[in-house]
Scaffold this active site. Structure first.
Site, PDB file in Angstrom:
ATOM      1  CB  THR A   1      41.307  17.176  23.687  1.00 46.09           C
ATOM      2  OG1 THR A   1      41.634  17.642  22.394  1.00 46.09           O
ATOM      3  CG2 THR A   1      42.539  16.671  24.378  1.00 46.09           C
TER       4      THR A   1
ATOM      5  N   GLY B   1      37.986  18.805  13.462  1.00 50.99           N
ATOM      6  CA  GLY B   1      36.772  18.647  12.656  1.00 50.99           C
ATOM      7  C   GLY B   1      36.805  19.631  11.518  1.00 50.99           C
TER       8      GLY B   1
ATOM      9  CD  GLU C   1      40.265  24.765  11.796  1.00 51.70           C
ATOM     10  OE1 GLU C   1      40.398  24.115  12.837  1.00 51.70           O
ATOM     11  OE2 GLU C   1      41.216  25.233  11.168  1.00 51.70           O
TER      12      GLU C   1
ATOM     13  CG  ASN D   1      39.964  24.662  23.210  1.00 55.82           C
ATOM     14  OD1 ASN D   1      40.057  24.916  24.413  1.00 55.82           O
ATOM     15  ND2 ASN D   1      39.987  23.438  22.726  1.00 55.82           N
TER      16      ASN D   1
ATOM     17  CB  SER E   1      38.772  24.606  17.328  1.00 51.11           C
ATOM     18  OG  SER E   1      39.620  24.924  18.385  1.00 51.11           O
ATOM     19  N   GLY E   2      37.340  23.395  20.158  1.00 48.44           N
ATOM     20  CA  GLY E   2      36.670  23.791  21.400  1.00 48.44           C
ATOM     21  C   GLY E   2      35.384  23.028  21.640  1.00 48.44           C
TER      22      GLY E   2
ATOM     23  CB  SER F   1      43.112  24.991  20.541  1.00 45.95           C
ATOM     24  OG  SER F   1      42.779  24.481  19.285  1.00 45.95           O
ATOM     25  CB  SER F   2      44.472  19.375  19.924  1.00 46.00           C
ATOM     26  OG  SER F   2      43.671  19.083  21.028  1.00 46.00           O
TER      27      SER F   2
HETATM   28  N1  LIG Z   1      32.815  17.019  29.024  1.00 45.82           N
HETATM   29  C1  LIG Z   1      33.253  18.224  29.386  1.00 45.82           C
HETATM   30  N2  LIG Z   1      33.014  18.681  30.598  1.00 45.82           N
HETATM   31  C2  LIG Z   1      33.451  19.894  30.978  1.00 45.82           C
HETATM   32  N3  LIG Z   1      34.129  20.729  30.197  1.00 45.82           N
HETATM   33  C3  LIG Z   1      34.409  20.325  28.950  1.00 45.82           C
HETATM   34  C4  LIG Z   1      33.997  19.062  28.491  1.00 45.82           C
HETATM   35  N4  LIG Z   1      34.429  18.944  27.226  1.00 45.82           N
HETATM   36  C5  LIG Z   1      35.092  20.091  26.936  1.00 45.82           C
HETATM   37  N5  LIG Z   1      35.074  20.921  27.965  1.00 45.82           N
HETATM   38  C6  LIG Z   1      35.657  22.267  28.031  1.00 45.82           C
HETATM   39  O1  LIG Z   1      35.865  22.736  26.749  1.00 45.82           O
HETATM   40  C7  LIG Z   1      37.242  23.028  26.524  1.00 45.82           C
HETATM   41  C8  LIG Z   1      37.629  22.626  25.123  1.00 45.82           C
HETATM   42  O2  LIG Z   1      37.609  21.247  24.996  1.00 45.82           O
HETATM   43  P1  LIG Z   1      38.667  20.446  24.118  1.00 45.82           P
HETATM   44  O3  LIG Z   1      40.030  20.949  24.320  1.00 45.82           O
HETATM   45  O4  LIG Z   1      38.416  19.002  24.343  1.00 45.82           O
HETATM   46  O5  LIG Z   1      38.203  20.857  22.688  1.00 45.82           O
HETATM   47  P2  LIG Z   1      38.699  20.242  21.342  1.00 45.82           P
HETATM   48  O6  LIG Z   1      37.494  19.796  20.616  1.00 45.82           O
HETATM   49  O7  LIG Z   1      39.752  19.235  21.583  1.00 45.82           O
HETATM   50  O8  LIG Z   1      39.276  21.516  20.655  1.00 45.82           O
HETATM   51  P3  LIG Z   1      40.513  21.607  19.652  1.00 45.82           P
HETATM   52  O9  LIG Z   1      40.063  21.092  18.362  1.00 45.82           O
HETATM   53  O10 LIG Z   1      40.807  23.039  19.639  1.00 45.82           O
HETATM   54  O11 LIG Z   1      41.593  20.804  20.258  1.00 45.82           O
HETATM   55  C9  LIG Z   1      37.980  22.246  27.565  1.00 45.82           C
HETATM   56  O12 LIG Z   1      39.188  22.878  27.899  1.00 45.82           O
HETATM   57  C10 LIG Z   1      37.013  22.248  28.701  1.00 45.82           C
HETATM   58  O13 LIG Z   1      37.120  23.448  29.427  1.00 45.82           O
HETATM   59 MG   LIG Z   2      41.668  19.140  21.268  1.00 51.39          MG
END
Ligand SMILES: Nc1ncnc2c1ncn2[C@@H]1O[C@H](COP(=O)(O)OP(=O)(O)OP(=O)(O)O)[C@@H](O)[C@H]1O
Ligand SMILES: [Mg+2]
Length: 1081
Positions: free
Chosen positions: A112, A387, A389, A157, A107-108, A160-161
């Site tokens: 996404t 992923g 956890e 995050n 997460s984070g 977070s999704s």
């Molecule tokens: N390529 C990137 N450039 C800039 N910031 C990023 C990038 N990727 C992620 N981030 C930052 O990290 C934060 C978390 O990313 P994201 O929501 O995609 O995580 P995630 O892997 O989908 O987490 P979760 O599993 O909780 O959904 C985003 O809100 C953003 O602020």
């Molecule tokens: Mg996500």
């Protein structure tokens, strides 16, 4: 010309982990760190992209970058998510291979964001057009909607999704998007009713309360204040950098673009409001008379409002919160719910309501974005799934178990597909396949999903089993059945080796996942797997007069009562994972492994332990090993030859034969053992990264030498060019200078020549002039001499014919002739006879000057004489009088000018003819020269008395005007003088000789209109008479008049006329009479 580049150019660390040498966890970590610190967030493992979350925006996602990566080979540029997206899109479009992009990470870690980057890249590079753009927009806009309902702020995050998402994007044969299908997995619905510390509920609740208008909130019976709702955690309601109100507008807009109707949006919002209301329903215990515990709703207001919102009858829902009906075949048993059960029922309803709403949203979006037409489409799937956890404190529950199971399956598919691809490539390239040693996690998958003795199957068995079922009974079951499994660990299992393992609590079991060991707490497994919603509640929901609610609870339909137990959560998930895996297996996989560099959501921090942990459970080392099991590096012959041709003299600078032969020649020339590489059909395969780095190093050295050579040649060329330029410039400069010098010299010579020339010419001219002058003088002298000579000769010859005075005669004659001509001419040009004509002809000759003016004078005199001779005697006398008057008064008296034009009539009274004056005329001895009426001024008052004035050659007579009687007669000799003023008056004083007889009465002061004539005539009498003295004419403005006894001064002043009298006379005193005369001016 296109510049050929390579991943190997300008590498920071190693761009592809497959080339890492030596390969160890430390070097892996060090490489990642090194690259991360240089803002290189992407690194490859073969075709897998590792993505580090930068936690800040980097300038690497610009449209220029999209263009840079568009249509470029995967290894051509430095690692980037766009390279993977481009590769996937191109093999989908050009090779008709369905693709899937699997994004994993904790997460984070940025999954996404990565999925959005892939989608936006594909949207940017695929076709354009109105219809295509609409589809793209709908696909992209589905994200904000799902994020609002499925994402929440967690400690890891802010966005977070809380669900897994797989989206199939469908393309036509040209590669234009047609639509898509979204599948969602396991929404974390427990969050609806309870959130861990520091976390929030799903975004949509906060967005609705912050962003909806007052009116909409009123309609939904909501308050803007978060604190009014039990289901909303308050400690982190506001998230930094998250504008809920603005996001609400974005979501509304996205829903509109995706195709939601206004009433659908309203229904969705009503459901969201209903969930919030539901949370506010509270229960209190109420003991029944029969001793059973019962619950009762504390405050029914929220229940009422919720029922109004959803169109449910309040009593129905109230009953559903109080009773639970169990139906078995023909029997129906109702039991009351105690407070805990009532709360359980409320929360279960809220969770179900929300998760079903979420699934409905996905279905509804799918309806909108569904591709039209039934032809087979090319598909690109994007999987954004949670992923691995692992909560370190062992607080892993059913959800983590499910999630990790999913990841095991994904790892398996990865291994399968990677190896399959590897194998296929070897076969394609004709390389001998050697078995690769790797860890296959199928055994772990089997532990979980085996239909007979898998953990999930046993959990289901427990859930369905009659009798008392608890989490402990479930764990017992596991302990007996899975005890022997190599990857299962439990303290109470038959396997004695864990009996003393204190890290393993009794209520937990541990699974050795491929990515590491995970400790699961058995508590809650059964409950969460059952996911029980009392039938009374679903039936109550079905009865709602609300279109959407009815759809969400189809099992509540009494007509379709299904006595079977609903499917368990584990079963459903296993089924959907199974479907997903089958789906993925048909596609070409592309992996994005997301890594989170730190726990603080901060940029520039790289926490070694955290990243190490992630690379372990993401199995990245495993990835590299699988990838390196055969040959670490492969490259098509053409780019390989192009890159390394400088290492061999035979291939440098050009190899004219086929590329493969070139590479063979090249490799045979290098000191590389033959077992280190193999030649495939189109690629060379290099077994060890060391060999590649050896080639790279040699290339680098060669490039340096080549660079020196190029530099040398370039410098030589440049210097020569410079020299040639200097030479050319020097020639130009000297040519210009010479020209200038020659020009100067020439001009100098030319001016000197001109000077010399002019002097010479001057000298010659002067010489010639002198000569000519001399010749001329000679000629003149000769002429003169000859003239004199001839004169002398002629005179000598003719002298005898000349008379001595011939000259004088000629002269006289000429003069005469001229005179004659002059007089004759004058005669014809004489001016007129008028004495006042001033014209006179011009003098013809100078010598006639005297004659001419004399003639003029004579002519004038003659002309005057002629003029005078025309006059009669009377006229002559008149003119004489006039002349005299002029002599007397001109320029002396102002009255004079007016008298000039008046003729001197003399007898104004016609005394001889007038019978009235007959007597008087007879009395007059002499001829009357002048008869007129005058005013005699009275000395006493200055007034005048009319008198007849008569003048004869001897006397002046004054007579009465009426009677003609003589009043006074003055002989002219008694008159001594006459006084008149200088002005225009007619006053005059006749002054008498003192002592004369006439003087007795004194002088006369008279006034007459004909003063000039009277005085002139009197004066004339004096001049003509020889015996008399000349009469004095005294002209002055002040004179004395001797009246009878005394002298009175008469003074003339200029005054203003009064009463029409132009002249007035006033007596001022005894001695002064003042005559006022109007000014003549
Ligand atoms: N390529 C990137 N450039 C800039 N910031 C990023 C990038 N990727 C992620 N981030 C930052 O990290 C934060 C978390 O990313 P994201 O929501 O995609 O995580 P995630 O892997 O989908 O987490 P979760 O599993 O909780 O959904 C985003 O809100 C953003 O602020
Ligand atoms: Mg996500």
């Amino acid at each position: 010309m296109e510049v050929k580049t390579s991943l190997l150019d300008n590498m920071i660390g190693v761009g592809d982990m497959v080339l890492l040498e030596p390969l160890s966890e430390d070097s892996f970590l060090e490489n990642l760190k090194n690259r991360f610190e240089h803002n290189e967030i992407y690194t490859y493992i073969g075709s897998v992209v590792i993505s580090m979350n930068p936690y800040r925006s980097l300038p690497i996602f610009t449209p220029e970058k999209v263009e840079e990566y568009r249509n470029r080979n995967f290894y051509e540029l430095s690692p980037h998510i766009y390279a993977l997206a481009d590769e996937a899109y191109r093999s989908l479009r050009d090779q008709d291979k369905d693709q899937c992009i699997l994004i994993t990470g904790e997460s984070g870690a940025g999954k996404t964001e990565a999925s959005k980057l892939v989608m936006s890249y594909v949207a940017a590079v695929c076709g354009k057009g109105q219809e295509v753009n609409k589809v793209k927009e709908q696909l992209l806009q589905s994200n904000p909607v799902l994020e609002a309902f499925g994402n929440a702020k967690t400690v890891r995050n802010d966005n977070s999704s809380r669900f897994g998402k797989y989206m199939d994007i469908e393309f036509d044969f040209k590669g234009d998007p047609l639509g898509g299908v979204i599948s969602n997995y396991l929404l974390e619905k427990s969050r609806v009713v309870k959130q861990p510390r520091g976390e929030r509920n799903f975004h949509v609740f906060y967005q609705l309360l912050s962003g909806a208008s007052d009116e909409s909130l009123k309609k939904l019976k909501l308050h803007r204040d978060f604190s009014k709702y039990n289901y909303l955690s308050l400690d982190s309601a506001a998230v930094n950098g998250l504008d809920d109100a603005a996001n609400f507008r974005t979501v509304r807009n996205a829903m509109q673009i995706v195709g939601f109707m206004e009433d659908e949006v309203q229904s969705v919002m009503e459901l969201v409001a209903a969930v919030l209301k539901l949370g506010n329903i509270e229960f209190k215990p109420d003991s029944r008379s029969n001793g059973s515990d019962e619950s009762r709703i504390k405050d029914k207001n929220d229940l009422k409002e919720m029922c109004e919102l959803l169109g449910i009858e309040q009593s129905v829902l109230e009953r559903a919160f109080s009773y639970r009906t169990v139906e078995a075949k023909l029997e129906k048993v109702s039991t009351t719910l105690n407070v805990a059960q009532a709360y359980y029922a409320r929360d279960a309803l809220a969770k179900n309501l929300y998760s079903r709403l979420f699934s409905w949203l996905v279905t509804r979006i799918n309806e909108s974005i569904k591709a039209q037409g039934k032809t087979r489409h090319k598909v690109m799937g994007v999987l954004d799934i949670y992923g691995f956890e692992i909560f370190e404190d062992g607080d892993n529950s059913f959800e983590q178990f499910i999630i990790n199971y999913c990841n095991e399956k994904l790892q398996q598919i990865f291994i399968e597909l990677t190896l399959r691809e590897e194998q296929e490539e070897y076969i394609r390239e004709g390389i001998e396949w050697t078995n690769i040693e790797y860890f296959n996690n199928a055994v772990i998958c089997d532990l979980i999903e085996n239909n007979q003795n898998g953990i999930l199957a046993m959990l289901d068995e427990e859930c369905l089993r009659p009798g008392t079922v608890t989490d402990e009974t479930f764990l017992d079951k596991l302990n007996t059945i899975c005890a022997e499994h190599l990857h299962f660990e439990s303290r109470l299992s038959k396997n004695s080796k864990f009996l003393t393992d204190h890290s393993l609590p009794h209520s937990c079991f541990r699974i050795q996942h491929y990515a590491g060991k995970v400790l699961y707490r058995a508590e809650g497994f059964v409950d969460k797997n059952n996911d029980l919603l009392y039938r009374d509640l679903s039936q109550a929901m079905y009865k709602a007069n609300h279109k959407l609610i009815k759809q969400l609870f189809p099992e509540g339909n009494p007509a379709k009562v299904n006595l079977k137990r609903p499917l368990t959560a584990g079963f459903q998930f296993k089924a959907s994972v199974g479907t997903l895996m089958r789906n993925l297996q048909t596609k070409n996989p592309n992996y994005i492994r997301c890594i989170k560099p730190n726990d603080k959501k901060a940029s520039h921090i790289f926490t070694d332990s955290l990243v190490r942990h992630q690379l372990r459970y993401l199995g990245l080392m495993e990835n590299v090993r699988v990838r390196r099991a055969g040959y670490a590096f492969r490259q098509p012959y053409e780019p390989c030859l192009e890159r390394y041709k400088m290492l061999c003299k035979r291939t440098w600078p050009h190899w004219l034969g086929p590329a493969r032969e070139g590479v063979e020649v090249l490799m045979s020339d290098l000191p590389v053992p033959a077992e280190e590489f193999s030649f495939g059909r189109s690629k060379i395969f290099i077994r060890n990264p060391r060999t590649l780095f050896f080639l790279e190093e040699r290339r680098r050295q060669c490039l340096q030498d080549l660079a020196t050579l190029i530099q040398k040649i370039y410098r030589g060329w440049k210097c020569r060019g410079h020299f040639l330029l200097l030479k050319k410039s020097q020639i130009v400069v000297s040519a210009w200078y010479r020209r200038y010098a020659q020009q100067k010299k020439y001009q100098k010579i030319k001016s000197a020549t001109t000077v010399v020339q002019s002097y010479t010419r001057g000298w010659q001219a002067r010489k010639l002039l002198r000569e000519l002058k001399y010749q001329k003088r000679c000629v003149e002298a000769v002429t003169t001499i000859s003239a004199f000579w001839h004169g002398t000769q002629i005179r000598r010859e003719y002298r005898k014919f000349f008379r001595a005075n011939a000259g004088k005669k000629i002269y006289d004659f000429t003069i005469q002739r001229i005179m004659q001509k002059y007089f004759l001419g004058l005669k014809s040009t004489l001016p007129s006879m008028s004495p006042i004509d001033k014209n006179w002809p011009a003098r013809p000759y100078l010598f006639l000057g005297g004659v001419h003016s004399e003639l003029r004078r004579i002519f004038h005199l003659w002309r005057c004489k002629k003029y005078r001779s025309q006059f009669t005697e009377e006229k002559k006398a008149v003119y004489e009088e006039k002349l005299e008057a002029s002599e007397l008064f001109k320029d002396k008296k102002a009255l004079y000018p007016s008298s000039v034009s008046q003729p001197f009539k003399g007898d104004y009274l016609e005394i001889n003819k007038n019978p009235k004056y007959q007597k008087l005329s007879i009395a007059m001895e002499d001829k009357v020269l002048l008869a007129d009426v005058v005013n005699k001024i009275n000395r006493a008052n200055g007034k005048g008395t009319a008198r007849l004035f008569l003048l004869t050659k001897n006397s002046v007579v004054l007579a009465d005007q009426k009677t003609g009687q003589v009043k006074a007669s003055v002989p002219l000799p008694d008159l001594t003088s006459v006084s008149v003023s200088t002005q225009s008056d007619g006053f005059f004083a006749l002054k008498l000789k003192e002592g004369s007889a006439s003087a007795v009465k004194g002088d006369f002061l008279l006034s007459s209109e004909h003063l000039i004539e009277i005085i002139t005539k009197i004066h004339r009498m004096g001049t003509t008479a020889a015996d008399r003295e000349q009469l004095d004419i005294d002209i002055s403005d002040e004179f004395l008049v001797q009246f009878k006894h005394d002298k009175v001064c008469v003074k003339f002043i200029q005054g203003v006329p009064k009463n029409g009298n132009s002249v007035s006379c006033k007596r001022k005193n005894n001695r002064l009479l003042e005559v006022s005369v109007p000014s003549t001016a």
